[in-house]
Design an enzyme around this catalytic site. Structure first.
Site, PDB file in Angstrom:
ATOM      1  N   HIS A   1       6.533  37.193 142.160  1.00 29.96           N
ATOM      2  CA  HIS A   1       5.173  37.734 142.208  1.00 29.96           C
ATOM      3  C   HIS A   1       4.242  36.676 142.791  1.00 29.96           C
ATOM      4  CE1 HIS A   1       6.261  40.653 138.720  1.00 29.96           C
ATOM      5  NE2 HIS A   1       6.207  41.319 139.849  1.00 29.96           N
TER       6      HIS A   1
ATOM      7  N   PHE B   1       4.895  32.719 138.828  1.00 28.26           N
ATOM      8  CA  PHE B   1       5.997  32.099 138.058  1.00 28.26           C
ATOM      9  C   PHE B   1       7.117  33.054 137.660  1.00 28.26           C
ATOM     10  CE2 PHE B   1       1.786  30.489 136.431  1.00 28.26           C
ATOM     11  CZ  PHE B   1       1.685  29.416 137.299  1.00 28.26           C
ATOM     12  N   HIS B   2       7.455  34.013 138.509  1.00 23.78           N
ATOM     13  CA  HIS B   2       8.492  34.965 138.128  1.00 23.78           C
ATOM     14  C   HIS B   2       9.663  35.032 139.114  1.00 23.78           C
ATOM     15  CE1 HIS B   2       4.940  37.190 135.998  1.00 23.78           C
ATOM     16  NE2 HIS B   2       5.356  36.151 135.311  1.00 23.78           N
ATOM     17  N   PRO B   3      10.140  33.905 139.665  1.00 22.52           N
ATOM     18  CA  PRO B   3      11.311  34.018 140.547  1.00 22.52           C
ATOM     19  C   PRO B   3      12.463  34.693 139.796  1.00 22.52           C
ATOM     20  CG  PRO B   3      10.433  31.793 140.631  1.00 22.52           C
ATOM     21  CD  PRO B   3       9.717  32.507 139.512  1.00 22.52           C
TER      22      PRO B   3
END
Ligand SMILES: Cc1cc2nc3c(=O)[nH]c(=O)nc-3n(C[C@H](O)[C@H](O)[C@H](O)COP(=O)(O)OP(=O)(O)OC[C@H]3O[C@@H](n4cnc5c(N)ncnc54)[C@H](O)[C@@H]3O)c2cc1C
Length: 536
Positions: free
Chosen positions: A295, A469-471
């Site tokens: 994201h 911060f959503h890899p």
């Protein structure tokens, strides 16, 4: 005493790893070893929610990764913090409790992943949860992970909620209930004002079990294979090499950036890449490291007319003392919140059937997340597209397990992502201009008045976009050519090996990722025990 064979080895004590360590050791029938590359979580800033700003840059608790120069970001390397140490990213994250949309899981099921539809995953969300509002059709009250309300209402958040109402966006008091659409306060993973990481919620209560061993500062380097069966892990701890064997299974829970790296280093991944680095091939799986999704957040910053923002409170020593006292006495105020207080989910593009953007509202502003607050009264509306179609890759750069892999997100490479980014920023501007917000907005600081048309907004996104911060997705679940694990999270074509973390998501969920990862680990633990013939 060094014990060389255990039933289960779990690599990574993060959001997923701590859940697995607890659940797999719960019956007392299996021995479990949890290996964590980082340290224990005994730093106070991990546990006080606002410490988020400190751990954002602390190399002890944060891998502090950077992407490769990204064409979509005008060749910028984007900073990718992620957690290191007990609790992993749940020890340094923004504490927002968010499950995503019911449709996210229906999509996973429609892709052929049986057992992952909304009705299938809801019980695992409920099992994990201790919601301070009590139990209901959507919520649990007996689980380990606390979800708490933000008790104190903020004048600015209240104005934002009214402003969204002016735009026709309804108030939503439970983003994790019947539907996500709307605006309101977030619930946070806190327990009486302290962070509730998975290390606190799941690992701490299990630490005294004689069948659970936890090794910190233990960096896993490769999975050991006997033919196509994973039989152990080689790891380094305090400069010494160790090998441990798993009688039943090896479970990788090292996160979306390090589980695929570990697989590639162990000979499981795209054959050509492994050949380039001289890694002997165990299994050609082209999807390991493919399908990388994240994201992208676009932060609009506004100067506030009133000195009511967290910037103002932090500006003076007296202000800092006041918020410190508030936390000490009542466990309330900015120290108990982390950064973001509220959110908004709406549709920026007309063709979207469910919300396609999320806002994170912070009553604070800084040049980037975790940086020093501005010296003016400011607040932030961070916009992100919920279901990006851009796909990136992750590939080892060398055989050194300590050298991060090359991470290339390819942000904004899909046309729909560019359209949603621009449309989302326009929604933020409309919200700031809504009647209820006018008394609070002095001016738009960023992007600012010089950024006007769509092309300029897109250029702002390229020059300023950052991760939220959503890899995820780098070892995706499925049965197509790029799938890495099956619906029971077993690595295709191999035995005794699963991946259980953010990397198994076939598509990113429409929201923050901590609760979904915890749900995945709860469900995975039950499947692992079921496959071992144990029902708890
Ligand atoms: C700064 C930040 C803010 C965030 N904010 C939110 C939020 O507010 N709400 C939300 O829902 N989500 C948030 N997220 C995302 C969420 O926390 C993560 O998606 C989730 O924690 C990922 O869980 P995981 O188990 O996949 O990986 P992690 O929790 O990252 O765990 C992986 C663990 O494996 C360890 N490890 C890695 N390699 C090795 C190795 N070789 N050997 C041994 N151990 C290894 C790591 O040190 C780490 O402890 C945030 C993330 C970050 C970084």
């Amino acid at each position: 005493m060094e014990q060389n064979t255990v039933d289960y080895i779990v690599v990574g004590a993060g959001s997923a790893g701590c859940v697995l360590a607890n659940r797999l050791s719960e019956s007392g029938r299996h021995s479990v070893l949890l290996l964590e590359a980082g340290p224990r979580d005994n730093n106070i800033w991990i546990h006080i929610p606002i410490g988020y700003g400190k751990t954002m840059w602390d190399p002890r608790y944060n891998w502090r990764d950077y992407t490769e120069p990204d064409p979509g970001m005008n060749q910028r390397k984007v900073y990718w913090p992620n957690g290191r140490g007990l609790g992993g990213s749940s020890s340094i994250n923004g504490l927002i409790c968010m499950r995503g949309q019911h449709q996210d899981y229906e999509r996973w099921a429609a892709l052929g992943n049986r057992g992952w539809g909304w009705a299938d995953v809801l019980p695992w969300f409920i099992k994990s949860e201790h919601n301070t509002r009590g139990a209901s059709a959507y919520h649990g009250a007996d689980g380990p992970l606390w979800c708490s309300d933000i008790e104190e209402k903020h004048e600015l958040m209240e104005a934002i909620i009214r402003g969204a109402g002016d735009l026709g966006i309804p108030r939503n008091d439970d983003f994790n209930g019947a539907a996500q659409e709307g605006v309101g306060y977030y619930q946070l993973s806190t327990r009486h004002g302290w962070r509730c990481s998975t290390a606190t919620a799941y690992l701490k209560p299990a630490r005294r079990r004689p069948n659970l061993r936890v090794e910190t500062d233990a960096h896993a380097g490769v999975v050991v294979f006997d033919g196509v069966r994973a039989v152990g892990i080689r790891y380094e701890q305090h400069g010494r090499a160790h090998e441990v064997r798993a009688a039943k299974e090896v479970i990788l829970a090292a996160g979306a950036l390090r589980s695929p790296q570990l697989l590639q280093l162990s000979g499981v991944g795209p054959a050509a890449l492994l050949q380039t680095h001289g890694v002997p091939l165990v299994k050609d799986l082209p999807g390991v490291g493919a399908n990388l999704q994240d994201h992208l957040q676009l932060r609009l910053i506004f100067k506030c007319t009133k000195p009511i923002t967290t910037n103002d409170q932090l500006a003076s020593l007296w202000g800092q003392m006041k918020i410190g006292l508030k936390w000490l006495l009542f466990r309330q105020g900015p120290l108990a919140i982390g950064i973001n207080q509220g959110g908004l989910f709406t549709r920026a593009l007309p063709q979207s059937k469910t919300p396609d953007i999320q806002f994170h509202f912070a009553t604070l502003s800084a040049e980037m997340a975790g940086a020093k607050p501005h010296d003016f009264s400011g607040f932030t509306m961070s916009v992100c597209q919920l279901r990006p179609e851009s796909r990136g890759t992750l590939a080892i750069k060398s055989r050194d397990p300590k050298q991060p892999a090359a991470m290339q997100p390819n942000y904004l490479s899909a046309e729909i992502d560019r359209q949603t980014a621009v449309a989302g920023m326009k929604v933020a501007r409309a919200l700031a201009a809504a009647p209820a917000m006018r008394p609070y907005v002095r001016e738009e600081y960023k992007p600012g008045p010089k950024v006007g048309n769509d092309a300029e907004l897109l250029e702002f996104a390229r020059n300023n976009g950052a991760t939220i911060f959503h890899p995820s997705g780098t070892c995706k679940m499925g049965s197509d050519a790029l799938a890495v694990v099956d619906e029971r999270l077993r690595v295709h074509g191999l035995a005794g090996l699963r991946v259980v973390d953010c990397s198994i998501m076939p598509t990113l969920v429409s929201g923050n990722t901590n609760l979904p990862v915890i749900m995945i680990a709860e469900k995975a633990a039950a499947m692992i025990l079921e496959d071992a013939g144990v029902t708890n």
